[in-house]
Scaffold this motif. Structure first.
Motif, PDB file in Angstrom:
ATOM      1  N   LEU A  76       0.750  -1.069   0.047  1.00 27.17           N
ATOM      2  CA  LEU A  76       0.168  -0.016  -0.161  1.00 27.17           C
ATOM      3  C   LEU A  76       0.931   1.194   0.139  1.00 27.17           C
ATOM      4  O   LEU A  76       0.638   2.255  -0.809  1.00 27.17           O
ATOM      5  CB  LEU A  76      -0.898  -0.007   1.209  1.00 27.17           C
ATOM      6  N   THR A  77       2.012   1.350   0.784  1.00 27.39           N
ATOM      7  CA  THR A  77       2.908   2.449   0.827  1.00 27.39           C
ATOM      8  C   THR A  77       3.442   2.510  -0.438  1.00 27.39           C
ATOM      9  O   THR A  77       3.555   3.850  -0.955  1.00 27.39           O
ATOM     10  CB  THR A  77       3.752   2.164   2.131  1.00 27.39           C
TER      11      THR A  77
ATOM     12  N   TYR B  63      -2.052  11.529   6.418  1.00 24.05           N
ATOM     13  CA  TYR B  63      -2.064  10.188   6.440  1.00 24.05           C
ATOM     14  C   TYR B  63      -2.685   9.384   7.747  1.00 24.05           C
ATOM     15  O   TYR B  63      -3.268   8.598   7.532  1.00 24.05           O
ATOM     16  CB  TYR B  63      -0.687   9.719   6.328  1.00 24.05           C
TER      17      TYR B  63
ATOM     18  N   SER C  51      -6.043   6.949   6.994  1.00 22.36           N
ATOM     19  CA  SER C  51      -6.007   5.523   7.848  1.00 22.36           C
ATOM     20  C   SER C  51      -7.236   5.248   8.476  1.00 22.36           C
ATOM     21  O   SER C  51      -7.729   4.044   8.370  1.00 22.36           O
ATOM     22  CB  SER C  51      -4.550   5.320   8.277  1.00 22.36           C
TER      23      SER C  51
ATOM     24  N   THR D  73     -10.403   5.443   6.261  1.00 23.43           N
ATOM     25  CA  THR D  73     -10.384   4.143   5.485  1.00 23.43           C
ATOM     26  C   THR D  73     -10.701   2.861   6.063  1.00 23.43           C
ATOM     27  O   THR D  73     -11.399   1.844   5.720  1.00 23.43           O
ATOM     28  CB  THR D  73      -8.920   4.116   4.435  1.00 23.43           C
TER      29      THR D  73
ATOM     30  N   TRP E 252      -6.070  12.298   0.058  1.00 24.85           N
ATOM     31  CA  TRP E 252      -5.505  10.910   0.325  1.00 24.85           C
ATOM     32  C   TRP E 252      -6.649  10.027   0.797  1.00 24.85           C
ATOM     33  O   TRP E 252      -6.578   8.680   0.424  1.00 24.85           O
ATOM     34  CB  TRP E 252      -4.539  10.820   1.511  1.00 24.85           C
TER      35      TRP E 252
ATOM     36  N   TYR F 121      -6.925   6.235  -1.351  1.00 18.97           N
ATOM     37  CA  TYR F 121      -6.792   4.862  -0.550  1.00 18.97           C
ATOM     38  C   TYR F 121      -8.246   4.477  -0.148  1.00 18.97           C
ATOM     39  O   TYR F 121      -8.482   3.128  -0.205  1.00 18.97           O
ATOM     40  CB  TYR F 121      -6.249   5.124   0.975  1.00 18.97           C
ATOM     41  N   SER F 122      -9.220   5.166  -0.095  1.00 19.66           N
ATOM     42  CA  SER F 122     -10.857   4.207   0.178  1.00 19.66           C
ATOM     43  C   SER F 122     -11.333   3.926  -1.004  1.00 19.66           C
ATOM     44  O   SER F 122     -12.110   2.954  -0.989  1.00 19.66           O
ATOM     45  CB  SER F 122     -11.414   5.388   0.695  1.00 19.66           C
TER      46      SER F 122
ATOM     47  N   GLN G 241      -5.736   0.195  -4.343  1.00 19.80           N
ATOM     48  CA  GLN G 241      -5.560   0.329  -2.955  1.00 19.80           C
ATOM     49  C   GLN G 241      -6.564  -0.893  -2.378  1.00 19.80           C
ATOM     50  O   GLN G 241      -6.071  -1.559  -1.546  1.00 19.80           O
ATOM     51  CB  GLN G 241      -5.707   1.608  -2.337  1.00 19.80           C
TER      52      GLN G 241
ATOM     53  N   TYR H 198      -6.233  -4.337   0.260  1.00 15.86           N
ATOM     54  CA  TYR H 198      -6.623  -4.719   1.760  1.00 15.86           C
ATOM     55  C   TYR H 198      -7.667  -5.678   1.621  1.00 15.86           C
ATOM     56  O   TYR H 198      -8.087  -6.472   2.517  1.00 15.86           O
ATOM     57  CB  TYR H 198      -6.819  -3.426   2.602  1.00 15.86           C
TER      58      TYR H 198
ATOM     59  N   LEU I 226      -3.483  -0.960   7.119  1.00 21.82           N
ATOM     60  CA  LEU I 226      -3.808   0.495   6.720  1.00 21.82           C
ATOM     61  C   LEU I 226      -2.877   1.035   7.889  1.00 21.82           C
ATOM     62  O   LEU I 226      -2.341   2.328   7.508  1.00 21.82           O
ATOM     63  CB  LEU I 226      -5.218   0.861   6.515  1.00 21.82           C
TER      64      LEU I 226
ATOM     65  N   ASN J 193       0.520   0.746   7.146  1.00 23.89           N
ATOM     66  CA  ASN J 193       0.673   1.484   6.026  1.00 23.89           C
ATOM     67  C   ASN J 193       1.107   3.255   6.496  1.00 23.89           C
ATOM     68  O   ASN J 193       1.838   3.883   6.113  1.00 23.89           O
ATOM     69  CB  ASN J 193      -0.339   1.558   4.799  1.00 23.89           C
TER      70      ASN J 193
END
Length: 607
Positions: free
Chosen positions: A62-63, A93, A97, A100, A254, A258-259, A264, A268, A281, A284
């Motif tokens: 993910l990162t 971030y 996180s 998400t 972000w 990510y969501s 991404q 997950y 997450l 990450n």
């Protein structure tokens, strides 16, 4: 002498050995995963790693997915020119996180989806799903081409590496391990590439600290140069970076990545339990903070070395993106193989992003376009289709890199469009998961309204860039440059009939207001406009009269970690297939029952 300007060394034989060795190892991981999983050659194994991945490798993947070569090269240049305000993204971030992990992961995990855009059909309608998927494919193909091209251009002009040779090699390597190894190969290669990226930063920082007399001296130089003034609480939304634009705007930006971004989401939901998915997450988040911190310190090291001889002002480099490669060849050329390690770090970022994009593009194409039409495909046919699509999208990304080479200043515009598209899509998902009132008409109108508005602002900003007082570049000097290069000749003779005018003479009234909105607020603007307009249109078109909507399509109180401590809950294992499972195109009764149920939901929603 280091830091005094002039030409720098180019690659040695050992640098080439280290660089190409990294590429070979990356391709080898794909081959290894292909051989290891040859007896488990199912569509679910290929696209989701059999839903058996654990938190740590997924977190590192993910990162790495969005820590591209653009990030490796561009973030230190940001610290060099503008200071450490970018460090505040650590707050963004953390917020991203939590949102998400606690809202979107349980939802997607519960629905057992493969494509993030399956949800749009479940909640709204198939046309909206097709629109969402098409937006994603367009932005990802373009973005990936730029990710391949931009670092290659910067490194080519500094190290002497052949531009097109590296472009094609990058795409081919990604095609090999994506095609043969699927998601497992992508994830484990991302792990290797993230480690190489971090080692590259550490190598530059360590050598810079030795040359400058320690990290304390680097920090002192940064302080004296105004690079440590991180916190700017000015509420002006037109300033490029402030505490508010980064923490609020950056968080929403972000979250939108990510969501709901397939690259991404696909990672997950490949975890074997919901706990592993959430943990990936949060780990990450630590990885992102470590990466941006090393990038910031690298930028401060670069400033300490060049505080009295700016390579841009001295015409040693053409753009800010070339600053870090120039520094590497300046301070590490005496150590054969180390510059090659840095270039490997930059290209590791590129490889991780490209491979993630190819794998995600294959997943959404199969799930959103092929399975709904061809429902009787065998598992073997689907596997061969996945591999063929990996080759196809890899070629598309290489082609987009070629297009990017002819786009000039539009490169930055295209990267901005990538962010603009995510904001309206995030607003659409929030309409779906938070508001039962929303119907398909409201979702469509909200999405289009948000998209058109942000494209208007974003394109206007590219045509009429913000003035220097909004971007706040910090002063640089060439006082100690001993190898001063001549200024470039003008692009046309003084007798040319072309008359240069100042920006103030040609800027329209909106240029210094609407078009100067910080790029970090574009996602916020798009999300808010999409949600508000979508709700209003839904209420006008009968959204309040909806009933019998599937409760699995909305966020639940039990999804949140803080409530899980108060109630006993059995953690869902992804190896156990609940009723209503979507089995990646393999025909079974559970899939058919789920499909019938979702059609009923869509029909009810439309009413």
């Amino acid at each position: 002498m280091v830091g005094t300007g002039g030409p720098v060394a180019t690659f040695s034989v050992w640098d080439y050995v280290v660089f190409f060795g990294t590429i070979v190892v990356a391709a080898g991981i794909g081959l290894f995963q292909a051989i290891r999983s040859r007896k488990e050659n199912s569509p679910e194994e290929y696209l989701l790693g059999g839903r058996q991945m654990t938190a740590i490798p997924v977190a590192m993947s993910l990162t790495a997915s969005f820590m591209s070569g653009v990030t490796v090269i561009g973030t230190p240049a940001e610290a060099y020119r503008f200071g450490t305000a970018f460090w505040l993204f650590g707050f963004a971030y953390a917020i991203m996180s939590v949102i998400t992990a606690e809202i979107f992961v349980p939802l997607f995990y519960r629905l057992r989806i493969t494509s993030a855009y399956e949800y749009l059909e479940m909640r709204f309608s198939r046309p909206i799903r097709i629109i969402g998927t098409s937006m994603y494919i367009t932005q990802t193909a373009l973005y990936t081409g730029l990710v391949i091209y931009a670092p290659a251009l910067a490194l080519n002009q500094i190290t002497g590496l052949d531009l097109w040779g590296v472009l094609v090699a990058t795409g081919v390597v990604c095609i090999i391990y994506c095609t043969l190894g699927g998601l497992k190969a992508v994830i484990w290669t991302d792990v290797l590439q993230l480690v190489i990226m971090l080692v590259g930063f550490v190598a530059v920082i360590a050598r810079g600290a030795v040359l400058q007399g320690g990290l304390d001296k680097i920090w002192e130089d940064a302080h004296n140069g105004g690079r440590l003034e991180t916190f700017d609480f000015d509420p002006d939304p037109l300033k490029r970076h402030t505490f508010w634009s980064i923490v609020i705007g950056g968080s929403i930006m972000w979250v939108s990545i990510y969501s709901i971004n397939q690259s991404q989401v696909q990672r997950y939901i490949s975890c074997k339990t919901l706990g592993h998915a959430k943990m990936s997450l949060y780990v990450n988040m630590v990885g992102l903070c470590v990466t941006v911190s090393l990038a910031m310190v690298t930028g401060l090291t670069m400033y300490s070395v060049y505080k009295n001889c700016d390579p841009i002002s001295n015409n040693d480099v053409d753009t800010a993106d070339q600053l870090l490669p120039y520094l590497v060849m300046d301070i590490l050329a005496d150590y054969p193989g180390i510059p090659g390690l840095f270039v490997a770090a930059a290209y590791s970022g590129t490889l991780s992003t490209v491979s993630s994009s190819i794998n995600a593009l294959v997943a959404v194409t199969v799930e959103d376009f092929i399975f709904p039409v061809f429902k009787n495909l065998t598992a073997r046919q689907v596997t061969w289709m996945n591999m063929g699509l990996s080759v196809f999208f890899g070629a598309v990304c290489i082609g987009m890199a070629g297009v990017a080479s002819m786009m000039g200043s539009v490169l930055q515009a295209a990267l901005s469009i990538f962010g603009m598209i995510s904001g309206p899509l995030l607003g659409l998902y929030l309409l779906g998961i938070c508001f039962r009132t929303t119907n398909s008409i409201g979702g469509f109108v909200g999405l289009m309204t948000g998209l058109v508005l942000t494209l208007w602002v974003g394109i206007g900003a590219q045509l009429y860039p913000p003035t220097a007082d909004k971007t706040n570049p910090l002063p640089l000097s060439t006082a100690n440059c001993t190898n001063k290069l001549p200024q470039p000749s003008p692009t046309f003779p003084s007798t040319s009939p072309i008359t240069l005018t100042t920006l103030a003479d040609v800027r329209p009234p909106l240029a210094d207001g609407w078009y100067s909105l910080s790029y970090l607020y574009l996602s916020v603007l798009a999300t808010l406009v999409t949600v508000v307009s979508g709700l209003l249109v839904s209420m006008i078109t009968g959204g309040c009269k909806q009933d019998k909507l599937n409760s699995n399509l909305f966020i639940r109180r039990s999804d949140f970690l803080c409530f899980n401590f108060c109630t006993e809950s059995k953690e869902v294992d992804m190896t156990e297939k609940p009723a209503g499972d979507v089995d990646l195109g393999v025909n079974n009764s559970a899939y058919k029952d789920f499909e019938v149920e979702m059609k009923n939901v869509v029909h009810t929603t439309m009413l």
